[in-house]
Enzyme design. Structure first.
Site, short mmCIF file in Angstrom:
data_model
loop_
_atom_site.label_atom_id
_atom_site.label_comp_id
_atom_site.label_asym_id
_atom_site.label_seq_id
_atom_site.Cartn_x
_atom_site.Cartn_y
_atom_site.Cartn_z
N ASN A 100 0.86 -1.12 0.02
CA ASN A 100 0.12 0.02 0.06
C ASN A 100 0.87 1.21 -0.06
O ASN A 100 1.48 1.61 1.00
CB ASN A 100 -0.87 0.03 1.24
CG ASN A 100 -1.81 1.08 1.39
OD1 ASN A 100 -1.77 1.96 0.50
ND2 ASN A 100 -2.14 1.30 2.83
N LYS B 180 0.08 4.29 -0.39
CA LYS B 180 -0.31 5.38 0.09
C LYS B 180 -0.20 6.72 -0.81
O LYS B 180 -0.02 6.55 -2.15
CB LYS B 180 0.02 5.86 1.55
CG LYS B 180 -0.25 4.54 2.49
CD LYS B 180 0.01 4.59 3.77
CE LYS B 180 0.02 3.51 4.50
NZ LYS B 180 -0.09 3.49 6.16
N SER C 78 3.17 -1.87 10.36
CA SER C 78 4.68 -2.18 10.64
C SER C 78 5.17 -3.45 10.49
O SER C 78 6.05 -4.09 10.97
CB SER C 78 5.07 -1.67 12.20
OG SER C 78 4.72 -0.35 12.13
N GLU D 271 -6.77 5.06 7.64
CA GLU D 271 -6.76 6.49 7.26
C GLU D 271 -8.03 7.15 6.44
O GLU D 271 -8.13 8.28 6.71
CB GLU D 271 -5.36 6.47 6.37
CG GLU D 271 -4.09 6.43 7.25
CD GLU D 271 -3.00 5.72 6.54
OE1 GLU D 271 -2.96 5.74 5.38
OE2 GLU D 271 -2.14 5.19 7.46
N GLU E 74 -5.83 -4.59 10.27
CA GLU E 74 -4.59 -3.50 10.63
C GLU E 74 -4.85 -2.82 11.87
O GLU E 74 -5.61 -1.80 12.03
CB GLU E 74 -4.57 -2.63 9.68
CG GLU E 74 -4.39 -3.21 8.24
CD GLU E 74 -3.71 -2.28 7.04
OE1 GLU E 74 -2.65 -2.66 6.85
OE2 GLU E 74 -4.20 -1.21 7.05
N GLY F 62 2.53 2.40 10.72
CA GLY F 62 3.41 3.40 10.46
C GLY F 62 4.28 3.65 11.89
O GLY F 62 4.84 4.65 12.08
N HIS G 41 -9.57 1.21 4.70
CA HIS G 41 -8.18 1.76 5.45
C HIS G 41 -8.46 2.80 6.67
O HIS G 41 -9.23 3.48 6.49
CB HIS G 41 -7.32 2.20 4.42
CG HIS G 41 -5.80 2.03 5.13
ND1 HIS G 41 -5.37 3.14 6.02
CD2 HIS G 41 -4.52 1.27 5.04
CE1 HIS G 41 -4.29 2.74 6.36
NE2 HIS G 41 -3.86 1.77 5.76
P1 PGA Z 1 2.78 0.19 7.46
O1 PGA Z 1 1.51 0.50 6.95
O2 PGA Z 1 3.13 -1.14 6.99
O3 PGA Z 1 3.50 1.40 7.28
O4 PGA Z 1 2.57 0.34 8.99
C1 PGA Z 1 0.44 -0.44 6.67
C2 PGA Z 1 -1.17 -0.02 6.32
O5 PGA Z 1 -1.26 1.17 6.61
O6 PGA Z 1 -1.54 -0.43 5.13
#
Ligand code: PGA
Length: 251
Positions: free
Chosen positions: A9, A11, A214, A98, A168, A174, A96
């Protein structure tokens, strides 16, 4: 049969030339290699068609990171599921955290998006997960159960069978703070039980449930070794071939 999936992803990262270079780099790195999972890259809308044309999409599936909650028409700036499908994208990441947190996507909106994605032949990668306060209050099971029920449980069995789920935990995204493999296994098993309760054990057993938050080269193997962890949704570590490839090879 349940599939193992490693999905990137990206982003809101990479310009078009950067994204193309990243996609081509991965394509090149996978040439001649046999991997034990489906590989997907989720790119910004602007990159989809060029990326899909530049790589071997039989080896790397292309995903969008969102789609509109309307079919077509006067929705300036929106991108429909049909438009996504026409680029060569085969997947779309929906729900997601976000999108839920910053763009106020409700369970109802997500239900509509899932339906539109499926109607246009896209595979939704549907994200669920609790925030830190919910985890600390021991509410993570009920939070993910409600997220699944409220957006997905009106689907037919056939349609539900087309989905990929991604657990998640928001506190792990992140942050460098990964859920332990045991924490992931515990809640993935619970998610599968919730699915089995509605659609039956066979559908639940076939459902791919990815872990995200992560996930990286050093923890992927342990996470993926768990019985109910069928792969990963990878943010930061999907932005370089060097970091993403070992996660794919963790299977
Ligand atoms: P990350 O993000 O691996 O940077 O923690 C995962 C995601 O948001 O899909």
């Amino acid at each position: 049969m349940r599939k193992n999936v490693v999905a990137g992803n990206w982003k809101m990262n990479t310009t078009l030339p950067e994204g193309l270079a990243l996609a081509k780099g991965l394509d090149e790195a996978l040439k001649g290699k046999t991997v034990n999972c489906d590989v997907v890259i989720g790119t910004p809308f602007t990159h989809l068609a060029s990326v899909a044309a530049a790589i071997d999409t039989t080896k790397i599936g292309v995903a969008a990171e969102n789609c509109a909650d309307h079919d077509k028409g006067a929705y300036t700036g929106e991108v429909s599921a049909a438009m996504l499908a026409s680029t060569g994208a085969k997947y779309v990441i929906l729900g997601h955290s976000e999108r839920r947190a910053y763009y106020h996507e409700t369970a109802e909106i997500l239900k509509t998006k899932v339906n539109l994605a499926l109607a246009n032949g896209l595979t939704p990668i549907f994200c669920i997960g609790e925030v830190l306060e919910e985890r600390e209050a021991g509410k993570h099971f009920e939070v993910v159960e409600e997220q699944i029920k409220s957006s997905l449980f009106e689907l037919s069995t056939e349609d539900f069978g087309k989905l990929i789920l991604a657990y998640e935990p928001v506190w792990a995204i992140g942050t460098g703070k990964t859920a332990t493999a045991d924490q992931a296994q515990e809640i993935h098993a619970y998610i599968r039980k919730v699915v089995a309760g509605k659609y039956g054990q066979a559908v639940a057993d076939d459902c791919s449930i990815l872990y995200g938050g992560s996930c990286n080269a050093s923890n992927a193997e342990e996470l993926f070794s768990k019985a109910d962890v069928d792969g990963g949704l990878i943010g930061g570590a999907s932005l370089s071939v060097d970091k993403f490839l070992p996660i794919i090879e963790a299977f």
